[in-house]
Design an enzyme around this catalytic site. Structure first.
Site, mmCIF file in Angstrom:
data_model
loop_
_atom_site.group_PDB
_atom_site.id
_atom_site.type_symbol
_atom_site.label_atom_id
_atom_site.label_comp_id
_atom_site.label_asym_id
_atom_site.label_seq_id
_atom_site.Cartn_x
_atom_site.Cartn_y
_atom_site.Cartn_z
ATOM 1 N N ASP A 159 37.503 85.906 -32.723
ATOM 2 C CA ASP A 159 37.957 86.877 -33.719
ATOM 3 C C ASP A 159 36.744 87.192 -34.604
ATOM 4 O O ASP A 159 35.711 86.512 -34.542
ATOM 5 C CB ASP A 159 39.148 86.353 -34.527
ATOM 6 C CG ASP A 159 39.922 87.501 -35.191
ATOM 7 O OD1 ASP A 159 39.354 88.611 -35.336
ATOM 8 O OD2 ASP A 159 41.087 87.297 -35.577
HETATM 9 C C1 NOJ Z 1 40.400 90.506 -37.306
HETATM 10 C C2 NOJ Z 1 41.765 90.500 -36.671
HETATM 11 O O1 NOJ Z 1 42.325 89.215 -36.808
HETATM 12 C C3 NOJ Z 1 41.742 90.905 -35.223
HETATM 13 O O2 NOJ Z 1 43.062 90.986 -34.758
HETATM 14 C C4 NOJ Z 1 41.032 92.214 -35.062
HETATM 15 O O3 NOJ Z 1 41.050 92.617 -33.718
HETATM 16 C C5 NOJ Z 1 39.613 92.068 -35.575
HETATM 17 N N1 NOJ Z 1 39.645 91.694 -36.992
HETATM 18 C C6 NOJ Z 1 38.815 93.340 -35.442
HETATM 19 O O4 NOJ Z 1 39.295 94.277 -36.330
#
Ligand code: NOJ
Length: 894
Positions: A305
Site C-alpha cells: 500500500d
Molecule cells: C492508500 C489506500 O489504502 C489504497 O487503497 C490506495 O489504492 C492507495 N492509497 C493509492 O491511492
C-alpha cells in the site's frame, strides 16, 4: 487539484523548516541514511499477545509453476534474461509520489516495449479523473447478491480503466471484510461474510481482467479499522496497528476471499498498512511468502500500500515485488528503500539476484498474462491535475511540461450497468400494508438533504471528503469523480407530479401533513479513509457511531409525528441502528439504497414507484444495539507505542456472533423484502464426490524460470552518459557502483533460509489445492413466484456442521447463493447450487490442511432460505433427505 495542493503544502512546510530539499545526482548521504533505515531492526515491533504468531517463512517461492501462467512466464523469462540490472530495478519501484500521471507509476524497460506502468484507483471507477462512470460501491454490489451483475460492473470498470490507459487498477477490495461495523472502508468491499466477499471480488476481477487490465485485490490483510492503520512517518515514531489473527480465523474468514481472488486469476495483490501479528504486512514473510505465494500459489505481483514499505532488504526477502509509490520513509525527497537501494543490495549480495529476477519475472509475466504487450494504450489522463497541460512530475518542483489530460470519454453506455446494480441492490427492510410501491399520483413531501445534490456540485469535496447532499459513495481513495449525480429528488420529481421538497435536515417548524400526504425522509451515514476527517469521524465512524448523520433520526421521528405514512430511505456505508424510529406506527416502509454512485435517482424511483420489485438483501446484519457485538470488534484507541487489535472473537463476526449468543438482530444478514412473494420447495440434494476427511494430495510444484546467478556488472546501474535527471525521481542508478563490494555485515531476519520450504499440503494451484473446489453436493430448489408482480429471489445455503464435529464452529455459515432470473407471476425456476470440499472443511492448524469432519452418524445440514434467520428448508448429507418444517438452528428476527 487537491493532490497538488497537498504536495505544495508539504513542500512549503519542509522549506520553512530549512531542510535541504532538492535532490542532486549525488545520493551518497541519502543512501547512507536509507541504509540505516532498511535493516532488520525495522522489523522490531511491540510484542503481541501470546498465541498470535508471524513465523518466519523464507525463501520466497518463485512464480511460474502454475500451468495457466506457463505461456506468460515463458515470454517473461526471455525478456528478463536480457534485462540489465537497471531495467529490472526500474519495474519494481515506483517513480515517487506524484511523479507521473497516475497515483502509482513504475519505471520502464522500453527496450522490451514495457512502458512505465500506470497504477490507478479505485474499486468503483477510474479515480481522480473525468469522463468516467462513478459506479455503485462494492457494498452495493454485495447487496444485489447477483454474480452476473458483479461481473458486468467489473467488465465496464475494466473497459474504462483500459480506455484511460491504466495498466493496474487498484481494486477490488475484500479487506476490510466488515469485522467492525464502524470500520471506515467496509463499503469498498462486498459484505460481512467471506463467501459473499469472495464472489463479489472474484466476479469483479474476471470482469476487469477481461479487458486486459490487471486487477488488484486489496488490502492483504487485517485492515479492519482506519485509525492507526499506518506507521507514523518518519517510521519509528509510532508503529502501525497490529491486527492479531489466529491461523484458523485467518484461513476460514479473512484470507478466504483473497484465495478465491487468486483462483479467479487476479494479477496483483496489495498488502495492507497494518501489521499482522506484529510484523508489517509489506514485509510479513509468513503472509506473503507463506500464505500468498506458497499456499495460495499466487503468480502475480505483490505491491505495498502507499508508503507502507518500511524496509528494503527485509521486504524483498519477504516476497514483496513492487514498492509503491516508490518513496521510502518520507515522500517527496527522492529517497527510496528500493530503486538505487535495490541496485546496491544486489551488487553487495544482500538481496539474492534470484529474488530480484523473480520480482521482475512476476511483473513482466503478469503484463503478458493480461495481453498488455498487444496495443495497450498509454495513460491519457493525469490524477494530479484537471488541466490539459501541466507538470509531468508535479513533485519534482522543476518539471518538464506535458499534455496532462486528453479528456477521453470512456463512459460508453455503462450508466446502464451502474443503474442496474444500484436498483438491484435496493433492500426493502420493512413495508407495512404494502405502502410501497407508490402511485405516481401520490402527494409526496420529501425531507432531508440526502435527497438532493451538494449545492457546490457532487465533486466539491476532495475525494468526497464531506457529507453534503446525497451519499453515493464514502470518502477517500476508493472514490471516483461523478460525471453527474442523479439526485433522488430530481428523479422523484420526474416521476410524480405532486412533490414538495424540504431540503433541511431539521423538520420545518409548524409543518403539518395534508390529507393523504406521504412523507419520504432521506437520511445517511458516511465513512471513509483515514487521511480525511469528516464531521469528527477519522475514517471510521468514530464520532457518529452507527447512528444516522445530521440528526437523521430526529428528522424521521419528527416526520413520523406529523405524517401517518413515512417512508425512510437510507444511504449508508454499512449497518445503522434504527431502534429510535423503526417501530413508530407511521414508519411504514424502510429502504436501504446503500451507496448507489452516480445513478442514485432513477435506480431508486424504479423501486419506489414499482417499475421493478426490490430484490436487494442485506450484506450484513443490522443489530438492535452496538453492544450486541463483542467489545473486540469495537474501534481500538490510542496505545503507546503500538496499538494492538486482537481478533479474539475468532470466526464470530456479524450473524455468526449473534447466532452463537442467541441475540436476535433487528434485521438479519440477508434480509430483504419484495413486492411479490416466493415459495422455495422441492429441494433435493445429490452427493457428487464421496466425503473424505483429508483432500486428495496436491501435485508438486512445476518448474520455474532459471537465470544466470552471476551478479551483473556494476556498470549496469551507473548513470548513463549524458543522462538528464529529474529531481526527486526515483532511479535505479548509483554514483559509484564499482565501489560496492560484497557485504558480510548484513544481519538476516530470524529464520531466514535459502533452502525452499516443502510444498504446503493445502497448496497446489492458484488459490490452493484444486481438490478444495471439487463439488461434494449439488442442491436444487424450486423457486416459484407466488405473488402478483414479477420479481427476483435470492436462494442462500448455510451449512451446519455435524453435531459431533469436535471443532468450535459457527452454528451456520453462508456457503452458496444464487439469484433467480426475473420470474413472472406464477413462474418458477429450479436453482442449483454447488457445495465444494472447502465449503465443508475446517482449517486444521496442526496438519495445516483443510479437514472435513466426516461423521457416519451426524449429517451436515444445508439450510435453505433468503436470510440467516429465514431458513425454511434443510437437506441432510447422510440421508439425502430434504425437508421443511425443521426447527431452524438460529433465533428468529425480533
Ligand atoms: C492508500 C489506500 O489504502 C489504497 O487503497 C490506495 O489504492 C492507495 N492509497 C493509492 O491511492
Amino acid at each position: 487539484m487537491a493532490r497538488v495542493t497537498f504536495i505544495s503544502v508539504i513542500f512549503l512546510a519542509f522549506l520553512s523548516c530549512g531542510l535541504g530539499l532538492v535532490r542532486t545526482p549525488n545520493f551518497a548521504a541519502d543512501i547512507a541514511r536509507a541504509q540505516q533505515l532498511q535493516g532488520p531492526s525495522k522489523e522490531k515491533r511491540d510484542a503481541v499477545p501470546a498465541g498470535y504468531v508471524a513465523a518466519p517463512y523464507y525463501p520466497t517461492p518463485p512464480g511460474g509453476w502454475v500451468s495457466n501462467w506457463t505461456a506468460a512466464y515463458e515470454k517473461a523469462q526471455k525478456v528478463v534474461a536480457n534485462m540489465t540490472l537497471a531495467e529490472k530495478v526500474n519495474l519494481t519501484t515506483g517513480t515517487g509520489e506524484s511523479m507521473g500521471p497516475c497515483v502509482g507509476n513504475t519505471g520502464s524497460a522500453l527496450r522490451f516495449g514495457i512502458p512505465n506502468l500506470c497504477l490507478q484507483d479505485s474499486a468503483l471507477g477510474v479515480g481522480d479523473t473525468d469522463n468516467i462512470t462513478a459506479f455503485p460501491a462494492g457494498i452495493t454490489v454485495g447487496a444485489t447478491w447477483n454474480k452476473a451483475l458483479a461481473y458486468a460492473r467489473g467488465l465496464a470498470l475494466g473497459a474504462e480503466a483500459r480506455g484511460k490507459g491504466v495498466n493496474i487498477q487498484l481494486g477490488p477490495v475484500v479487506g476490510p471484510i466488515g469485522r467492525k461495523p464502524r470500520g471506515g472502508r467496509n463499503w469498498e468491499g462486498f459484505g460481512a461474510d467471506p463467501v459473499l466477499q469472495a464472489w463479489g471480488g472474484a466476479e469483479t476481477i474476471k470482469g476487469i481482467q477481461a479487458n486486459g487490465v490487471i486487477a488488484t485485490i486489496k488490502h492483504f490483510i487485517g485492515n479492519e479499522q482506519e485509525a492507526y492503520r499506518m506507521d507514523i512517518i518518519p517510521h519509528g515514531l509510532m508503529q502501525a496497528i497490529s491486527s492479531n489473527i489466529d491461523d484458523r480465523t485467518l484461513h476460514e474468514l479473512y484470507s478466504w476471499p483473497f484465495a478465491e481472488a487468486i483462483r479467479a486469476g487476479v494479477g496483483a495483490v496489495m498488502t495492507s498498512y497494518n501489521d499482522v501479528n506484529g510484523s508489517a504486512s509489506s514485509q510479513n514473510s509468513m503472509m506473503i511468502n507463506g500464505i500468498l505465494k506458497d499456499e495460495f500459489g499466487f503468480q502475480g505481483i505483490v505491491m505495498t500500500d502507499w508508503l507502507a514499505q518500511i524496509g528494503g532488504v527485509s521486504s524483498a526477502l519477504s516476497g514483496l515485488d513492487m514498492a509503491m509509490p516508490g518513496d521510502g520513509d518520507i515522500p517527496f525527497f527522492g529517497l527510496a528503500y528500493w530503486a538505487y537501494e535495490l541496485s546496491t543490495s544486489i551488487l553487495n549480495g544482500t538481496v539474492p539476484l534470484s529474488r530480484l529476477n523473480d520480482m521482475v519475472t512476476r511483473i513482466v509475466a503478469t503484463w503478458y498474462q493480461l495481453g498488455q504487450d498487444q496495443d495497450y494504450p498509454l495513460p491519457n489522463f493525469s490524477a494530479n491535475t484537471a488541466d490539459a497541460t501541466g507538470l509531468c512530475y508535479p513533485a519534482a518542483l522543476f518539471s518538464p511540461t506535458c499534455i496532462t489530460n486528453e479528456y477521453v470519454n470512456v463512459q460508453a453506455d455503462h450508466f446502464k450497468v451502474a443503474r442496474n446494480v444500484s436498483r438491484e441492490a435496493i433492500t426493502l427492510l420493512k413495508n407495512t400494508n404494502n405502502t410501497l410501491p407508490l402511485s405516481t399520483s401520490a402527494t409526496l413531501a420529501v425531507f432531508g438533504s440526502d435527497a438532493e445534490n451538494n449545492p457546490d456540485g457532487p465533486n466539491a469535496c476532495t475525494q468526497r471528503s464531506c457529507d453534503t447532499g446525497v451519499l453515493g459513495m464514502g470518502w477517500g481513495s476508493g472514490t471516483a469523480n461523478y460525471p453527474y449525480l442523479d439526485a433522488p429528488i430530481d428523479a422523484i420529481k420526474r416521476k410524480a407530479a405532486n412533490v414538495t421538497y424540504y431540503s433541511s435536515d431539521s423538520f420545518p417548524s409548524g409543518l403539518t401533513a395534508a390529507a393523504g400526504e406521504i412523507a419520504i425522509v432521506f437520511v445517511n451515514s458516511d465513512s471513509g479513509e483515514n487521511q480525511y476527517t469528516v464531521e469528527g469521524n477519522d475514517g471510521d465512524r468514530s464520532a457518529s457511531g452507527l447512528y444516522t448523520w445530521h440528526n437523521g433520526d430526529e428528522l424521521v421521528e419528527a416526520a413520523a409525528a406529523k405524517y401517518a405514512t413515512v417512508i425512510v430511505v437510507v444511504h449508508t456505508v454499512g449497518p445503522i441502528l434504527v431502534e429510535n424510529w423503526i417501530d413508530l406506527p407511521s414508519v411504514k416502509a424502510v429502504v436501504f439504497a446503500h451507496l448507489p454512485g452516480q445513478e442514485a435517482g432513477d435506480s431508486l424511483t424504479d423501486i419506489l414507484f414499482g417499475d421493478y420489485s426490490p430484490s436487494g438483501h442485506l450484506p450484513y446484519s443490522i443489530p438492535v444495539a452496538e453492544s450486541d457485538y463483542p467489545s473486540s470488534v469495537s474501534l481500538v484507541g490510542f496505545e503507546f507505542f503500538q496499538v494492538q487489535d486482537t481478533f479474539s472473537e475468532g470466526l464470530y463476526i456479524d450473524y455468526r456472533y449473534l447466532n452463537k449468543h442467541s441475540v436476535a438482530p433487528r434485521f438479519a444478514f440477508g434480509h430483504g423484502l419484495s413486492y411479490t412473494t416466493f415459495s422455495r420447495t422441492s429441494a433435493t440434494i445429490a452427493a457428487v464426490t464421496p466425503l473424505s476427511s483429508i483432500p486428495p494430495a496436491r501435485a508438486p510444484k512445476g518448474s520455474t524460470p532459471v537465470y544466470s546467478s552471476a551478479i551483473p556488472p556494476a556498470s549496469e546501474v551507473a548513470w548513463p552518459a549524458g543522462f538528464s535527471t529529474i529531481w526527486r525521481y526515483l532511479y535505479p542508478y548509483l554514483d559509484d557502483p564499482q565501489s560496492i563490494t560484497a557485504s558480510s555485515t548484513f544481519t538476516y531476519p530470524t529464520g531466514y533460509q535459502t533452502t525452499p520450504q516443502p510444498d504446503p499440503p493445502a497448496g497446489g494451484d492458484q488459490g490452493g489445492n484444486p481438490a478444495l473446489w471439487d463439488t461434494m453436493f449439488t442442491i436444487s430448489v424450486t423457486v416459484t413466484n407466488t405473488g402478483k408482480v414479477v420479481g427476483k429471489d435470492v436462494v442462500m445455503v448455510f451449512v451446519q456442521y455435524p453435531s459431533d464435529n469436535p471443532w468450535d464452529t459457527p452454528i451456520i455459515q453462508l456457503r452458496a447463493f444464487e439469484k433467480t432470473d426475473t420470474l413472472a407471476e406464477g413462474a418458477n425456476e429450479v436453482v442449483t447450487l454447488q457445495i465444494t470440499r472447502k465449503d465443508l472443511s475446517i482449517w486444521d492448524v496442526v496438519s495445516q490442511n483443510w479437514i472435513i469432519p466426516v461423521s457416519s452418524t451426524a449429517p451436515f445440514l444445508f439450510w435453505i432460505g433468503d436470510s440467516s434467520a429465514n431458513l425454511t428448508l434443510a437437506c441432510e448429507s447422510l440421508s439425502g433427505i430434504c425437508s421443511d418444517g425443521r426447527a431452524t438452528p438460529v433465533v428468529a428476527p425480533v
